[in-house]
Enzyme design. Sequence first.
Site, mmCIF file in Angstrom:
data_model
loop_
_atom_site.group_PDB
_atom_site.id
_atom_site.type_symbol
_atom_site.label_atom_id
_atom_site.label_comp_id
_atom_site.label_asym_id
_atom_site.label_seq_id
_atom_site.Cartn_x
_atom_site.Cartn_y
_atom_site.Cartn_z
ATOM 1 C CD1 TRP A 1 -3.365 8.313 4.062
ATOM 2 C CD2 TRP A 1 -3.577 6.328 5.071
ATOM 3 N NE1 TRP A 1 -3.682 8.546 5.379
ATOM 4 C CE2 TRP A 1 -3.810 7.338 6.027
ATOM 5 C CE3 TRP A 1 -3.650 4.990 5.466
ATOM 6 C CZ2 TRP A 1 -4.113 7.047 7.348
ATOM 7 C CZ3 TRP A 1 -3.949 4.705 6.787
ATOM 8 C CH2 TRP A 1 -4.180 5.732 7.711
ATOM 9 C CB THR B 1 -0.941 -0.012 1.229
ATOM 10 O OG1 THR B 1 -1.811 1.121 1.191
ATOM 11 C CG2 THR B 1 -0.155 -0.003 2.539
ATOM 12 C CB CYS B 2 1.911 3.755 -1.556
ATOM 13 S SG CYS B 2 0.953 3.728 -3.089
ATOM 14 N N GLY B 3 0.278 5.892 -0.884
ATOM 15 C CA GLY B 3 -0.658 7.005 -0.845
ATOM 16 C C GLY B 3 -1.834 6.832 -1.787
#
Length: 276
Positions: free
Chosen positions: A260, A231-233
Amino acid sequence: MTALPPPLVDPSWLADGLADPDLVVLDASLGTHRHAALRIPGARPFDIDGPLSDPASDLPHTMPSAADFQRELRALGVNDRSTVVLYDGAGIYSSPRAWWMLRAMGFDRAAVLNGGLPAWQAAGHPVTSEQLPYSPGDFTARPRPGLLIDRDAVAAALADPGTTVLDARSRERFTGDAPEPRPHLRRGHLPGSANLPFTELLTPDGRYLPLPELHARLAAATAHRPRLVTTCGSGVTACILAFAAHLTTHPAPTVYDGSWSDWGRPETTLPTATGD
């Protein structure tokens, strides 16, 4: 039809094959590198900030429908027999996202250019501002479920002791000490997730680390668990981690598509955590 390319290629590999009529080069650059004036000769725009994100979603960079993806890839002249090389202007940033999207749509004849446009230019290869003409292709989308997942699948992964949920954002964003670049989002991270900033898998000049180093860093971050969710932004740099896991033959990497931008929305009641 030529043999499958390796998933990660260097500029000399691309230069040697550039005249192949079945080779398609796609520029997947984002941000300040998007629509750059100079490109690798023959490159076409794989526009993740445009039609290659879902136009019906209120989240950035989410996967379009199979029908929309097929239409856009055909418009870019990609055929089922094509060999596709993806690059971006930052080195390694958004090209793994483009590669992951192709893989999620059942296309395996794709590679990422290690180091992207900077490595291409540093090796002395030509760039151009000319956009060469190309004909529509016959690309067929064959979706593979599970390579891109939603928040419900991530919530289940967080509760699974055999899965690591690995966040590619900076440590300051992960801990909540730094604000998100999208100011409406909450700070922090998914409770129970771990952090491996994507920059720690890259060299200072924007290439992937050698495979033994990638393997060691991923093994330490995942504690050798058999399943991995990244996952990330907004689902872009998460693919840097997932692609590295693929390179090191991790058996089951997958990507949280909304990342996110989805979990951290203020209107949700999804739990968050701060600190380490």
